[in-house]
Design a protein around this motif. Structure first.
Motif, PDB file in Angstrom:
ATOM      1  N   PRO A  23       2.418   8.327  23.660  1.00  0.00           N
ATOM      2  CA  PRO A  23       0.977   8.036  23.538  1.00  0.00           C
ATOM      3  C   PRO A  23       0.227   9.069  22.696  1.00  0.00           C
ATOM      4  O   PRO A  23      -0.738   8.728  22.018  1.00  0.00           O
ATOM      5  CB  PRO A  23       0.509   8.035  24.997  1.00  0.00           C
ATOM      6  CG  PRO A  23       1.718   7.598  25.763  1.00  0.00           C
ATOM      7  CD  PRO A  23       2.892   8.229  25.046  1.00  0.00           C
ATOM      8  N   LYS A  24       0.691  10.325  22.722  1.00  0.00           N
ATOM      9  CA  LYS A  24       0.053  11.371  21.911  1.00  0.00           C
ATOM     10  C   LYS A  24       0.400  11.240  20.424  1.00  0.00           C
ATOM     11  O   LYS A  24      -0.345  11.732  19.568  1.00  0.00           O
ATOM     12  CB  LYS A  24       0.518  12.732  22.445  1.00  0.00           C
ATOM     13  CG  LYS A  24      -0.227  13.932  21.930  1.00  0.00           C
ATOM     14  CD  LYS A  24       0.208  15.175  22.728  1.00  0.00           C
ATOM     15  CE  LYS A  24      -0.038  16.445  21.935  1.00  0.00           C
ATOM     16  NZ  LYS A  24       0.617  17.603  22.603  1.00  0.00           N
ATOM     17  N   TYR A  25       1.510  10.597  20.111  1.00  0.00           N
ATOM     18  CA  TYR A  25       1.977  10.447  18.725  1.00  0.00           C
ATOM     19  C   TYR A  25       2.292   8.975  18.436  1.00  0.00           C
ATOM     20  O   TYR A  25       3.431   8.618  18.121  1.00  0.00           O
ATOM     21  CB  TYR A  25       3.220  11.309  18.485  1.00  0.00           C
ATOM     22  CG  TYR A  25       2.984  12.780  18.677  1.00  0.00           C
ATOM     23  CD1 TYR A  25       2.443  13.551  17.657  1.00  0.00           C
ATOM     24  CD2 TYR A  25       3.288  13.403  19.881  1.00  0.00           C
ATOM     25  CE1 TYR A  25       2.216  14.914  17.824  1.00  0.00           C
ATOM     26  CE2 TYR A  25       3.069  14.761  20.057  1.00  0.00           C
ATOM     27  CZ  TYR A  25       2.537  15.504  19.027  1.00  0.00           C
ATOM     28  OH  TYR A  25       2.316  16.851  19.203  1.00  0.00           O
ATOM     29  N   PRO A  26       1.283   8.100  18.546  1.00  0.00           N
ATOM     30  CA  PRO A  26       1.556   6.658  18.470  1.00  0.00           C
ATOM     31  C   PRO A  26       2.008   6.172  17.092  1.00  0.00           C
ATOM     32  O   PRO A  26       2.551   5.070  16.984  1.00  0.00           O
ATOM     33  CB  PRO A  26       0.201   6.030  18.850  1.00  0.00           C
ATOM     34  CG  PRO A  26      -0.815   7.077  18.487  1.00  0.00           C
ATOM     35  CD  PRO A  26      -0.149   8.387  18.754  1.00  0.00           C
ATOM     36  N   ASP A  27       1.780   6.987  16.050  1.00  0.00           N
ATOM     37  CA  ASP A  27       2.138   6.537  14.703  1.00  0.00           C
ATOM     38  C   ASP A  27       3.614   6.753  14.361  1.00  0.00           C
ATOM     39  O   ASP A  27       4.107   6.228  13.356  1.00  0.00           O
ATOM     40  CB  ASP A  27       1.280   7.253  13.658  1.00  0.00           C
ATOM     41  CG  ASP A  27      -0.192   6.881  13.780  1.00  0.00           C
ATOM     42  OD1 ASP A  27      -0.486   5.788  14.319  1.00  0.00           O
ATOM     43  OD2 ASP A  27      -1.035   7.688  13.354  1.00  0.00           O
ATOM     44  N   ILE A  47      12.752   8.186   9.983  1.00  0.00           N
ATOM     45  CA  ILE A  47      11.604   8.303  10.878  1.00  0.00           C
ATOM     46  C   ILE A  47      10.335   8.529  10.048  1.00  0.00           C
ATOM     47  O   ILE A  47      10.329   9.355   9.117  1.00  0.00           O
ATOM     48  CB  ILE A  47      11.787   9.487  11.866  1.00  0.00           C
ATOM     49  CG1 ILE A  47      13.135   9.387  12.593  1.00  0.00           C
ATOM     50  CG2 ILE A  47      10.618   9.537  12.853  1.00  0.00           C
ATOM     51  CD1 ILE A  47      13.281   8.206  13.533  1.00  0.00           C
ATOM     52  N   PHE A  48       9.288   7.823  10.420  1.00  0.00           N
ATOM     53  CA  PHE A  48       8.010   7.882   9.709  1.00  0.00           C
ATOM     54  C   PHE A  48       6.942   8.558  10.578  1.00  0.00           C
ATOM     55  O   PHE A  48       6.972   8.443  11.800  1.00  0.00           O
ATOM     56  CB  PHE A  48       7.515   6.465   9.367  1.00  0.00           C
ATOM     57  CG  PHE A  48       8.442   5.687   8.476  1.00  0.00           C
ATOM     58  CD1 PHE A  48       8.246   5.658   7.100  1.00  0.00           C
ATOM     59  CD2 PHE A  48       9.511   4.980   9.014  1.00  0.00           C
ATOM     60  CE1 PHE A  48       9.084   4.925   6.276  1.00  0.00           C
ATOM     61  CE2 PHE A  48      10.364   4.245   8.197  1.00  0.00           C
ATOM     62  CZ  PHE A  48      10.156   4.215   6.824  1.00  0.00           C
ATOM     63  N   ASN A  49       5.980   9.176   9.907  1.00  0.00           N
ATOM     64  CA  ASN A  49       4.754   9.685  10.547  1.00  0.00           C
ATOM     65  C   ASN A  49       5.010  10.777  11.590  1.00  0.00           C
ATOM     66  O   ASN A  49       4.354  10.815  12.635  1.00  0.00           O
ATOM     67  CB  ASN A  49       3.948   8.538  11.181  1.00  0.00           C
ATOM     68  CG  ASN A  49       3.517   7.516  10.151  1.00  0.00           C
ATOM     69  OD1 ASN A  49       3.274   7.863   8.996  1.00  0.00           O
ATOM     70  ND2 ASN A  49       3.443   6.265  10.550  1.00  0.00           N
ATOM     71  N   LEU A  50       5.936  11.655  11.278  1.00  0.00           N
ATOM     72  CA  LEU A  50       6.114  12.837  12.124  1.00  0.00           C
ATOM     73  C   LEU A  50       4.873  13.709  12.004  1.00  0.00           C
ATOM     74  O   LEU A  50       4.225  13.746  10.953  1.00  0.00           O
ATOM     75  CB  LEU A  50       7.367  13.606  11.701  1.00  0.00           C
ATOM     76  CG  LEU A  50       8.678  12.896  12.054  1.00  0.00           C
ATOM     77  CD1 LEU A  50       9.824  13.423  11.217  1.00  0.00           C
ATOM     78  CD2 LEU A  50       8.975  13.008  13.536  1.00  0.00           C
ATOM     79  N   PHE A 100      14.398  16.944   9.260  1.00  0.00           N
ATOM     80  CA  PHE A 100      13.563  17.754   8.376  1.00  0.00           C
ATOM     81  C   PHE A 100      12.509  16.837   7.761  1.00  0.00           C
ATOM     82  O   PHE A 100      12.845  15.892   7.056  1.00  0.00           O
ATOM     83  CB  PHE A 100      14.411  18.418   7.278  1.00  0.00           C
ATOM     84  CG  PHE A 100      15.158  19.620   7.769  1.00  0.00           C
ATOM     85  CD1 PHE A 100      16.244  19.477   8.623  1.00  0.00           C
ATOM     86  CD2 PHE A 100      14.766  20.887   7.415  1.00  0.00           C
ATOM     87  CE1 PHE A 100      16.929  20.581   9.108  1.00  0.00           C
ATOM     88  CE2 PHE A 100      15.441  22.005   7.888  1.00  0.00           C
ATOM     89  CZ  PHE A 100      16.521  21.853   8.734  1.00  0.00           C
ATOM     90  N   SER A 101      11.262  17.130   8.072  1.00  0.00           N
ATOM     91  CA  SER A 101      10.168  16.275   7.616  1.00  0.00           C
ATOM     92  C   SER A 101       9.802  16.568   6.164  1.00  0.00           C
ATOM     93  O   SER A 101       9.662  17.722   5.764  1.00  0.00           O
ATOM     94  CB  SER A 101       8.948  16.522   8.505  1.00  0.00           C
ATOM     95  OG  SER A 101       7.814  15.893   7.957  1.00  0.00           O
ATOM     96  N   ASN A 102       9.639  15.504   5.400  1.00  0.00           N
ATOM     97  CA  ASN A 102       9.110  15.601   4.030  1.00  0.00           C
ATOM     98  C   ASN A 102       7.781  14.851   4.049  1.00  0.00           C
ATOM     99  O   ASN A 102       7.742  13.635   3.922  1.00  0.00           O
ATOM    100  CB  ASN A 102      10.104  14.963   3.063  1.00  0.00           C
ATOM    101  CG  ASN A 102       9.646  15.047   1.626  1.00  0.00           C
ATOM    102  OD1 ASN A 102       8.470  15.251   1.351  1.00  0.00           O
ATOM    103  ND2 ASN A 102      10.570  14.859   0.709  1.00  0.00           N
ATOM    104  N   GLY A 103       6.707  15.592   4.310  1.00  0.00           N
ATOM    105  CA  GLY A 103       5.388  14.958   4.404  1.00  0.00           C
ATOM    106  C   GLY A 103       5.300  13.944   5.530  1.00  0.00           C
ATOM    107  O   GLY A 103       4.612  12.932   5.396  1.00  0.00           O
ATOM    108  N   GLY A 104       5.986  14.189   6.623  1.00  0.00           N
ATOM    109  CA  GLY A 104       5.948  13.281   7.763  1.00  0.00           C
ATOM    110  C   GLY A 104       7.072  12.272   7.789  1.00  0.00           C
ATOM    111  O   GLY A 104       7.256  11.573   8.778  1.00  0.00           O
TER     112      GLY A 104
END
Ligand SMILES: [Cu+2]
Length: 152
Positions: A23-27, A47-50, A100-104
């Protein structure tokens, strides 16, 4: 069947976990797919929108059978790390490389002999807010669970 290289001959059926944020990270959303390969599995995560606070996120297969939780932990009932062979972290069945996130956005693949796709069916993949230190017992000090999905 599909030959990737000398080691990787992929076979279906494969299994996939559809990942959703807490719920805190719904995207947060994405997939983690498991392909049967020689002596193990190829795991492919997208994975999207980290969240932007961190750039590295621990990812594990846990030993529960649900992504349900409670007020303190949105994925409490995902349980602890899947550990079919009674090993210590980071050699649990469910221990995986970090995202490893690349812009989320994160995309990663790993070839592992920790399990066959059929052995992890029904268990949850959990993504954490922090990196895994691959040292601290029992779970690498990886912090809050921010996303989860059951391998089906
Ligand atoms: Cu975990």
């Amino acid at each position: 069947m599909f030959r990737v290289n000398s080691r990787l001959l992929l076979q279906c059926p494969c299994r996939t976990a559809v990942i959703s944020g807490s719920p805190k990270y719904p995207d947060i959303h994405g997939t983690v797919s498991f392909f049967k390969a020689c002596n193990g599995s190829l795991v492919v995560a997208e994975i999207f929108n980290l969240p932007s606070e961190n750039g590295v996120f621990a990812m594990h297969i846990h030993n529960g059978n649900t992504c349900n939780g409670n007020a303190d932990d949105p994925f409490f009932y995902a349980g602890s790390h899947l550990n079919l062979k009674n090993e210590k972290h980071p050699f649990h069945t469910g221990d995986l490389p970090a995202l490893f996130s690349n812009g989320g956005y994160a995309w990663t693949a790993v070839y592992t002999d920790h399990f066959q796709p059929s052995e992890v069916c029904g268990f949850p993949v959990v993504i954490h807010a922090n990196p895994d230190d691959y040292h601290t017992q029992p779970s690498g000090n990886s912090g809050e669970k921010i996303a989860c999905g059951i391998i089906k």
